[in-house]
Write a protein that holds these residues in place. Sequence first.
Motif, mmCIF file in Angstrom:
data_model
loop_
_atom_site.group_PDB
_atom_site.id
_atom_site.type_symbol
_atom_site.label_atom_id
_atom_site.label_comp_id
_atom_site.label_asym_id
_atom_site.label_seq_id
_atom_site.Cartn_x
_atom_site.Cartn_y
_atom_site.Cartn_z
ATOM 1 N N ASN A 5 0.824 -1.203 0.000
ATOM 2 C CA ASN A 5 0.000 0.000 0.000
ATOM 3 C C ASN A 5 0.862 1.259 0.000
ATOM 4 N N GLU A 6 1.972 1.239 0.731
ATOM 5 C CA GLU A 6 2.875 2.384 0.741
ATOM 6 C C GLU A 6 3.503 2.581 -0.633
ATOM 7 N N PHE A 7 3.908 1.483 -1.290
ATOM 8 C CA PHE A 7 4.458 1.577 -2.647
ATOM 9 C C PHE A 7 3.419 2.168 -3.602
ATOM 10 N N GLU A 12 1.704 6.597 -6.859
ATOM 11 C CA GLU A 12 0.695 7.569 -7.284
ATOM 12 C C GLU A 12 1.241 8.993 -7.176
ATOM 13 N N ARG A 13 1.979 9.293 -6.118
ATOM 14 C CA ARG A 13 2.566 10.637 -5.973
ATOM 15 C C ARG A 13 3.607 10.880 -7.060
ATOM 16 N N ALA A 14 4.446 9.887 -7.330
ATOM 17 C CA ALA A 14 5.447 10.032 -8.394
ATOM 18 C C ALA A 14 4.746 10.251 -9.732
ATOM 19 N N GLY A 15 3.690 9.487 -9.990
ATOM 20 C CA GLY A 15 2.942 9.650 -11.234
ATOM 21 C C GLY A 15 2.336 11.041 -11.356
ATOM 22 N N ALA A 16 1.812 11.559 -10.259
ATOM 23 C CA ALA A 16 1.224 12.900 -10.282
ATOM 24 C C ALA A 16 2.288 13.961 -10.573
ATOM 25 N N LEU A 17 3.463 13.822 -9.974
ATOM 26 C CA LEU A 17 4.546 14.778 -10.244
ATOM 27 C C LEU A 17 4.989 14.701 -11.695
ATOM 28 N N ALA A 45 6.606 -4.776 -8.712
ATOM 29 C CA ALA A 45 7.702 -3.936 -8.207
ATOM 30 C C ALA A 45 7.722 -3.939 -6.683
ATOM 31 N N ARG A 46 8.879 -3.960 -6.133
ATOM 32 C CA ARG A 46 9.050 -3.926 -4.678
ATOM 33 C C ARG A 46 9.476 -2.535 -4.215
ATOM 34 N N ARG A 47 9.126 -1.565 -5.023
ATOM 35 C CA ARG A 47 9.389 -0.161 -4.735
ATOM 36 C C ARG A 47 8.411 0.645 -5.580
ATOM 37 N N PRO A 48 8.296 1.925 -5.346
ATOM 38 C CA PRO A 48 7.394 2.721 -6.174
ATOM 39 C C PRO A 48 7.752 2.576 -7.654
ATOM 40 N N ALA A 49 6.731 2.489 -8.501
ATOM 41 C CA ALA A 49 6.941 2.304 -9.930
ATOM 42 C C ALA A 49 5.911 3.106 -10.713
ATOM 43 N N VAL A 50 6.353 3.656 -11.838
ATOM 44 C CA VAL A 50 5.482 4.440 -12.707
ATOM 45 C C VAL A 50 5.782 4.056 -14.147
#
Length: 168
Positions: A5-7, A12-17, A45-50
């Motif tokens: 959920n944190e990822f 989502e924040r990275a995608g918005a930026l 992905a085991r980290r944020p991904a866009v």
Amino acid sequence: DLQVNEFLRESERAGALIQSHLADVHTGVNRGVRQSNRLAVLNTARRPAVLVEMGYSTHPGDARFMTDRASQRRMAGALADAIVAWLAERGHDVVRCQDPGSTPLGEAVRELLLGHRVPIARRAEMLLFMAARAQLVDDVIRPALERGQTIVSDRFLLANAVYQGHAG
């Protein structure tokens, strides 16, 4: 799972930026930011991904925009700026580089390559990029890494393989 959920929130924040930075340079339709669990590149992905879609190669307007070198530079710069903003929000000390650029030699090479004042053979162009990159590593990247900083560049080594490889 809390970590997943944190990822997702971070993605989502990275995608918005990224979306907001691209909106300033991309002429195509803004379809917003969406999450998808159907794409393995995102849901494993085991980290944020866009995943960023710039357009469709089958659409004539999109194809012209995506193959135009000036548009490519603007899009790469916007993506790099968005990544810098995302990392800075998370407390990273970020150094933003331009390749070629970010050093006096790199800026001179950039002007030579983008100025189109003299014809440059493809091999010579590749070597100019490599010389500017070597200077960038020595003057900017290596010292920044030694200080514990994070580096974000608008392009780097693989860009040569794509551009010069595509050119023949």
